[in-house]
Design an enzyme around this catalytic site. Structure first.
Site, PDB file in Angstrom:
ATOM      1  CB  THR A 175     -16.033   0.702   1.638  1.00 19.54           C
ATOM      2  OG1 THR A 175     -17.452   0.745   1.820  1.00 19.54           O
ATOM      3  CG2 THR A 175     -15.508   2.110   1.489  1.00 19.54           C
ATOM      4  CD  GLU A 176     -11.702  -1.839  -3.649  1.00 24.25           C
ATOM      5  OE1 GLU A 176     -11.130  -1.143  -4.516  1.00 24.25           O
ATOM      6  OE2 GLU A 176     -11.972  -3.039  -3.799  1.00 24.25           O
ATOM      7  N   GLY A 190     -16.550   4.442  -2.320  1.00 24.19           N
ATOM      8  CA  GLY A 190     -17.514   4.206  -1.250  1.00 24.19           C
ATOM      9  C   GLY A 190     -18.915   4.186  -1.832  1.00 24.19           C
ATOM     10  CB  SER A 191     -21.185   6.867  -3.039  1.00 23.06           C
ATOM     11  OG  SER A 191     -21.067   7.637  -1.879  1.00 23.06           O
ATOM     12  NE  ARG A 201     -28.458  23.630  35.197  1.00 19.69           N
ATOM     13  CZ  ARG A 201     -27.358  23.899  35.877  1.00 19.69           C
ATOM     14  NH1 ARG A 201     -26.937  23.086  36.846  1.00 19.69           N
ATOM     15  NH2 ARG A 201     -26.648  24.971  35.589  1.00 19.69           N
ATOM     16  CG  HIS A 236     -27.690  17.517  28.896  1.00 17.44           C
ATOM     17  ND1 HIS A 236     -28.722  16.961  28.187  1.00 17.44           N
ATOM     18  CD2 HIS A 236     -27.414  16.627  29.882  1.00 17.44           C
ATOM     19  CE1 HIS A 236     -29.047  15.798  28.706  1.00 17.44           C
ATOM     20  NE2 HIS A 236     -28.271  15.573  29.737  1.00 17.44           N
ATOM     21  N   GLY A 253     -24.087  23.690  29.246  1.00 18.46           N
ATOM     22  CA  GLY A 253     -22.644  23.422  29.252  1.00 18.46           C
ATOM     23  C   GLY A 253     -22.319  21.978  29.595  1.00 18.46           C
ATOM     24  CD  GLU A 313     -25.089  -0.623   5.672  1.00 20.60           C
ATOM     25  OE1 GLU A 313     -24.585  -1.261   4.734  1.00 20.60           O
ATOM     26  OE2 GLU A 313     -24.715  -0.725   6.833  1.00 20.60           O
ATOM     27  CB  THR A 337     -23.864   9.586   1.836  1.00 17.55           C
ATOM     28  OG1 THR A 337     -24.269   9.764   0.469  1.00 17.55           O
ATOM     29  CG2 THR A 337     -22.420   9.130   1.883  1.00 17.55           C
TER      30      THR A 337
HETATM   31  C1  LIG Z   1     -17.141   4.100  10.782  1.00 17.54           C
HETATM   32  C2  LIG Z   1     -17.432   3.542   9.425  1.00 17.54           C
HETATM   33  C3  LIG Z   1     -17.671   2.192   9.296  1.00 17.54           C
HETATM   34  C4  LIG Z   1     -17.887   1.636   8.027  1.00 17.54           C
HETATM   35  N1  LIG Z   1     -18.052   0.282   7.908  1.00 17.54           N
HETATM   36  C5  LIG Z   1     -18.087  -0.284   6.677  1.00 17.54           C
HETATM   37  C6  LIG Z   1     -18.095  -1.705   6.520  1.00 17.54           C
HETATM   38  O1  LIG Z   1     -18.138  -2.460   7.512  1.00 17.54           O
HETATM   39  N2  LIG Z   1     -18.058  -2.224   5.270  1.00 17.54           N
HETATM   40  C7  LIG Z   1     -18.009  -1.440   4.151  1.00 17.54           C
HETATM   41  O2  LIG Z   1     -17.973  -1.987   3.052  1.00 17.54           O
HETATM   42  N3  LIG Z   1     -18.015  -0.080   4.264  1.00 17.54           N
HETATM   43  C8  LIG Z   1     -18.058   0.510   5.493  1.00 17.54           C
HETATM   44  N4  LIG Z   1     -18.042   1.879   5.619  1.00 17.54           N
HETATM   45  C9  LIG Z   1     -17.981   2.704   4.406  1.00 17.54           C
HETATM   46  C10 LIG Z   1     -19.211   3.551   4.170  1.00 17.54           C
HETATM   47  O3  LIG Z   1     -20.283   2.771   3.739  1.00 17.54           O
HETATM   48  C11 LIG Z   1     -18.804   4.630   3.147  1.00 17.54           C
HETATM   49  O4  LIG Z   1     -17.919   5.521   3.835  1.00 17.54           O
HETATM   50  C12 LIG Z   1     -19.970   5.387   2.606  1.00 17.54           C
HETATM   51  O5  LIG Z   1     -20.710   4.556   1.746  1.00 17.54           O
HETATM   52  C13 LIG Z   1     -19.544   6.656   1.835  1.00 17.54           C
HETATM   53  O6  LIG Z   1     -18.517   6.403   0.939  1.00 17.54           O
HETATM   54  P1  LIG Z   1     -17.241   7.380   0.891  1.00 17.54           P
HETATM   55  O7  LIG Z   1     -16.772   7.553   2.290  1.00 17.54           O
HETATM   56  O8  LIG Z   1     -16.268   6.834  -0.090  1.00 17.54           O
HETATM   57  O9  LIG Z   1     -17.818   8.756   0.377  1.00 17.54           O
HETATM   58  P2  LIG Z   1     -17.900   9.242  -1.161  1.00 17.54           P
HETATM   59  O10 LIG Z   1     -18.582   8.208  -1.967  1.00 17.54           O
HETATM   60  O11 LIG Z   1     -16.555   9.689  -1.602  1.00 17.54           O
HETATM   61  O12 LIG Z   1     -18.835  10.505  -1.021  1.00 17.54           O
HETATM   62  C14 LIG Z   1     -18.362  11.803  -0.620  1.00 17.54           C
HETATM   63  C15 LIG Z   1     -19.504  12.803  -0.752  1.00 17.54           C
HETATM   64  O13 LIG Z   1     -19.947  12.872  -2.121  1.00 17.54           O
HETATM   65  C16 LIG Z   1     -21.327  12.594  -2.200  1.00 17.54           C
HETATM   66  N5  LIG Z   1     -21.653  11.875  -3.444  1.00 17.54           N
HETATM   67  C17 LIG Z   1     -20.956  10.826  -3.996  1.00 17.54           C
HETATM   68  N6  LIG Z   1     -21.538  10.459  -5.139  1.00 17.54           N
HETATM   69  C18 LIG Z   1     -22.610  11.267  -5.319  1.00 17.54           C
HETATM   70  C19 LIG Z   1     -23.630  11.373  -6.315  1.00 17.54           C
HETATM   71  N7  LIG Z   1     -23.699  10.545  -7.356  1.00 17.54           N
HETATM   72  N8  LIG Z   1     -24.565  12.349  -6.177  1.00 17.54           N
HETATM   73  C20 LIG Z   1     -24.557  13.179  -5.116  1.00 17.54           C
HETATM   74  N9  LIG Z   1     -23.614  13.119  -4.124  1.00 17.54           N
HETATM   75  C21 LIG Z   1     -22.669  12.175  -4.230  1.00 17.54           C
HETATM   76  C22 LIG Z   1     -21.634  11.726  -0.959  1.00 17.54           C
HETATM   77  O14 LIG Z   1     -22.993  11.774  -0.599  1.00 17.54           O
HETATM   78  C23 LIG Z   1     -20.734  12.400   0.085  1.00 17.54           C
HETATM   79  O15 LIG Z   1     -21.387  13.549   0.550  1.00 17.54           O
HETATM   80  C24 LIG Z   1     -17.881   2.475   6.877  1.00 17.54           C
HETATM   81  C25 LIG Z   1     -17.667   3.848   7.028  1.00 17.54           C
HETATM   82  C26 LIG Z   1     -17.447   4.383   8.271  1.00 17.54           C
HETATM   83  C27 LIG Z   1     -17.182   5.868   8.397  1.00 17.54           C
END
Ligand SMILES: Cc1cc2nc3c(=O)[nH]c(=O)nc-3n(C[C@H](O)[C@H](O)[C@H](O)COP(=O)(O)OP(=O)(O)OC[C@H]3O[C@@H](n4cnc5c(N)ncnc54)[C@H](O)[C@@H]3O)c2cc1C
Length: 391
Positions: free
Chosen positions: A124-125, A129-130, A276, A346, A348, A371, A373
């Site tokens: 991820t960058e 992400g997705s 409770r 639970h 409050g 992993e 969304t």
């Molecule tokens: C606590 C934490 C730990 C993590 N650990 C790791 C790690 O160890 N290594 C790593 O590589 N990554 C890691 N991640 C990253 C994680 O896998 C990504 O945050 C996730 O895949 C979502 O990417 P994004 O946050 O960029 O969301 P985005 O891709 O920006 O998505 C934002 C929204 O748009 C929606 N969306 C995007 N594209 C589409 C589409 N084509 N159609 C419909 N909806 C869409 C998504 O479902 C979401 O609702 C971690 C994230 C968190 C929060």
């Protein structure tokens, strides 16, 4: 679960005992202080869990993926952050075992099996992400080395890990883009924020999933040997494929974590409902509470069967993307609903830091986002279902 082997039962009993004895009584305190669970991680090492699926020939326990998923469920019943410490490590080890050269297996797997060397997993960058194919981190060949430049986001275990499985672009002109991506086994100094070419900024502050760090990784002219390309020369341009294969495992893994969180929410809520009293009787005698218990228990059972189904298919080496996606989608949504229902049961007190439910409520949302969304998950599920039912 009646069809487990004696070996599976023994290891699960051991993990369950550890969770009840050491994890559940301490997890919320560590979570509130955002403290790394050093002692618990040491116990994971002693139990051999860092090498749970690594073959015995490389010093691991050599257990199958079903056992791994069930262990992840048990750990997550205690605290998902604990499963987070081994999850990225497990995926990196699996990638080396399945795609690495013999030299890479011999070099990394024995130390990974003992937990002496722990791995992060980073694709991820900030802007990608997705849409993994939009990553920009570059690796340029320079003689016998590659020079890595770019910034990774959300790297779980990013600081304490001694290695990172990294996805980078080696050919920016490749069409489609994913053919220009390569996986690297990056060795780094564990626990060190600055080393030549790599900075690990202070850990990201999160709603939940505390204790285990999530960090950025900033690469600037970072040099890594050409031999660190996963799979050697054959691995160049294969990184996207390798990472996506690991993500499929990761989905079962996240589903198993959700199962653990939902189990904890269910057990805690059912217990509380019998302690409770309101209006002269246990709240478990009120039908409104019983409906919640029935709903939570039923979804938990369905989630468990789906996770086992996907894990078993995967363990048999069969294609399981549909089952893994469905299990991840269903189990994580069930966990999300379950933690809110547990909070309602639970009353409050569910909102108080004195009770575990408050932590579960903050931990569960990660599972619907991580992993892949659940929106993306549904798209993948639909694509496969349409493929299977094409007219
Ligand atoms: C606590 C934490 C730990 C993590 N650990 C790791 C790690 O160890 N290594 C790593 O590589 N990554 C890691 N991640 C990253 C994680 O896998 C990504 O945050 C996730 O895949 C979502 O990417 P994004 O946050 O960029 O969301 P985005 O891709 O920006 O998505 C934002 C929204 O748009 C929606 N969306 C995007 N594209 C589409 C589409 N084509 N159609 C419909 N909806 C869409 C998504 O479902 C979401 O609702 C971690 C994230 C968190 C929060």
């Amino acid at each position: 679960m009646t069809d487990l082997t004696t070996e599976q039962r023994d290891i699960l009993a051991l993990v369950r005992e550890f969770v009840d004895r050491d994890v559940l009584p301490n997890a919320s305190r560590l979570d509130h202080g955002d403290e790394f669970p050093e002692t618990m991680v040491e116990t994971l090492r002693e139990m051999g869990l860092f090498g749970i699926t690594i073959p015995e020939s490389y010093g691991g326990l050599g257990l199958d993926f079903v056992t791994y998923a069930l262990v992840v469920k048990e750990l997550s019943r205690g605290w998902i952050s604990l499963s987070g410490v081994i999850n990225t490590h497990f995926m990196a080890a699996w990638m080396i075992e399945n795609f690495g050269t013999e030299e890479q297996k011999a070099k990394f797997l024995p130390r990974m099996a003992t937990g002496e060397l722990r791995s992060a997993y980073s694709m991820t960058e900030a802007h990608a992400g997705s849409d993994v194919q939009a990553i920009r981190t570059r690796a340029f060949r320079d003689g016998n080395e590659y020079i890595v430049d770019g910034q990774k986001m959300w790297s779980t275990n990013g600081l304490r890990a001694g290695m990172v499985m990294l996805l980078a672009v080696t050919d920016p002109d490749a069409e489609p883009r994913h053919r220009g991506m390569t996986a690297f086994i990056i060795e780094k100094e564990p626990g060190v924020a600055h080393q030549p070419g790599l900075t690990v900024p202070p850990q990201l502050k999160k709603l939940g999933y505390k204790g285990v760090e999530s960090t950025e990784l900033v690469f600037e002219d970072f040099r890594t040997p050409a031999a660190s390309v996963l799979g050697g020369a054959d691995g160049i341009g294969q990184g996207f494929k390798y990472f996506m294969a690991a993500v499929e495992l990761g989905r079962v893994n996240v589903a198993a974590r959700a199962l653990g969180v939902a189990t904890c929410a269910f057990e805690t809520a059912v217990k509380y409902a019998q302690q409770r009293e309101a209006f002269g009787k246990q709240i478990s005698s009120h039908q409104a509470i019983q409906l919640k218990i029935a709903q939570m228990g039923t979804e938990l059972r369905a989630a468990e069967l789906m996770v086992l189904d996907a894990a078993r298919k995967k363990a048999r080496g069969e294609r399981a993307d549909l089952e893994a996606g469905m299990a991840k989608f269903f189990a994580t949504e069930a966990a999300q609903k379950s933690v809110l229902e547990a909070m309602r049961i639970h009353g409050g007190y569910g909102y108080s830091q004195e009770y575990i439910v408050e932590r579960l409520y903050r931990d569960a949302p990660l599972l619907i986002l991580g992993e892949g969304t659940n929106e993306i998950q549904q798209l993948l599920i639909a694509r496969r279902l349409i493929e299977q039912n094409r007219i």
